[in-house]
Design a protein around this motif. Structure first.
Motif, mmCIF file in Angstrom:
data_model
loop_
_atom_site.group_PDB
_atom_site.id
_atom_site.type_symbol
_atom_site.label_atom_id
_atom_site.label_comp_id
_atom_site.label_asym_id
_atom_site.label_seq_id
_atom_site.Cartn_x
_atom_site.Cartn_y
_atom_site.Cartn_z
ATOM 1 N N SER A 21 -3.316 -10.585 -21.194
ATOM 2 C CA SER A 21 -3.258 -9.826 -19.934
ATOM 3 C C SER A 21 -1.824 -9.474 -19.570
ATOM 4 O O SER A 21 -1.536 -8.349 -19.142
ATOM 5 N N HIS A 22 -0.916 -10.421 -19.748
ATOM 6 C CA HIS A 22 0.496 -10.147 -19.471
ATOM 7 C C HIS A 22 1.008 -9.061 -20.410
ATOM 8 O O HIS A 22 1.749 -8.158 -19.995
ATOM 9 N N GLY A 23 0.617 -9.116 -21.666
ATOM 10 C CA GLY A 23 1.015 -8.088 -22.621
ATOM 11 C C GLY A 23 0.565 -6.701 -22.187
ATOM 12 O O GLY A 23 1.337 -5.735 -22.259
ATOM 13 N N GLY A 100 7.784 -15.874 -31.051
ATOM 14 C CA GLY A 100 6.437 -15.613 -30.583
ATOM 15 C C GLY A 100 5.506 -16.790 -30.769
ATOM 16 O O GLY A 100 4.384 -16.781 -30.285
ATOM 17 N N GLY A 101 5.974 -17.844 -31.435
ATOM 18 C CA GLY A 101 5.216 -19.083 -31.561
ATOM 19 C C GLY A 101 5.888 -20.142 -30.717
ATOM 20 O O GLY A 101 7.080 -20.410 -30.887
ATOM 21 N N GLU A 121 9.690 -8.788 -30.477
ATOM 22 C CA GLU A 121 9.855 -10.247 -30.531
ATOM 23 C C GLU A 121 10.041 -10.816 -29.125
ATOM 24 O O GLU A 121 9.414 -11.820 -28.764
ATOM 25 N N ASP A 122 10.856 -10.171 -28.304
ATOM 26 C CA ASP A 122 11.072 -10.642 -26.936
ATOM 27 C C ASP A 122 9.792 -10.573 -26.110
ATOM 28 O O ASP A 122 9.504 -11.475 -25.312
ATOM 29 N N GLU A 126 7.810 -13.662 -24.331
ATOM 30 C CA GLU A 126 7.499 -13.583 -22.903
ATOM 31 C C GLU A 126 6.004 -13.805 -22.653
ATOM 32 O O GLU A 126 5.614 -14.547 -21.741
ATOM 33 N N CYS A 127 5.165 -13.203 -23.473
ATOM 34 C CA CYS A 127 3.722 -13.337 -23.297
ATOM 35 C C CYS A 127 3.236 -14.743 -23.655
ATOM 36 O O CYS A 127 2.340 -15.284 -22.998
ATOM 37 N N ALA A 128 3.827 -15.342 -24.676
ATOM 38 C CA ALA A 128 3.480 -16.728 -25.014
ATOM 39 C C ALA A 128 3.812 -17.653 -23.850
ATOM 40 O O ALA A 128 3.014 -18.513 -23.477
#
Length: 155
Positions: A21-23, A100-101, A121-122, A126-128
């Motif tokens: 959802s954030h993505g 991202g992990g 990558e950023d 951020e989404c993770a």
């Protein structure tokens, strides 16, 4: 003997939903995967417009973060100047050595990890972190929403 705790499937689903959802809110259609502390897939979600290969990459990032108990970007930073170690890690099937992990922590213990792929990558990082923040918010305010031990499953 200390009992190992893992992320509960309900908390894992909250995590992937929040990350995806954030993505979408920031314009990054993506895939998100959560694994438990032993790197076993627990939850997965992909927005419809995410790249198909983001699926596999998200799972790889989550498994790498759980397996090494650190963020995937930090793992690369730690080994990038050691050619032998870097080559060894690159030869591991599914190893992800870019951001991202992110491990999911509880009481100084890795109980799982989230992997996100599809944005920069950023954006993936951020989404993770948005996914992890959603779990933390639930644990802080709604412990009844989870099964035993507030979102943890004993193994």
């Amino acid at each position: 003997m200390k009992m190992r705790r893992d992320i509960d499937f309900r908390a894992a689903h909250v995590c992937v939903e929040a990350a995806v959802s954030h993505g979408l809110r920031i314009g990054a259609p993506l895939a998100a995967a959560v694994v438990d502390g032993s790197a076993r897939l627990t939850a997965f979600l992909r927005s419809g417009s995410a790249f198909v290969r983001s699926t596999e990459i998200a799972v790889n990032k989550a498994e790498t973060a759980a397996g090494f108990r650190m963020e995937t970007g930090a793992l690369y930073g730690m080994v990038k100047d050691n050619a032998a170690v870097l080559e060894g890690l690159r030869s591991l099937p599914g190893a992800a050595l870019f951001g991202g992990g992110v491990p999911i922590m509880f009481a100084d213990e890795v109980i799982g990890a989230i992997g996100v792929s599809g944005g920069s990558e950023d954006q993936d990082i951020e989404c993770a972190r948005a996914g992890i923040a959603a779990i933390e918010a639930l644990l802080a305010g709604e412990s009844q929403a989870f099964g035993n031990e507030r979102g943890l499953a004993d193994d």
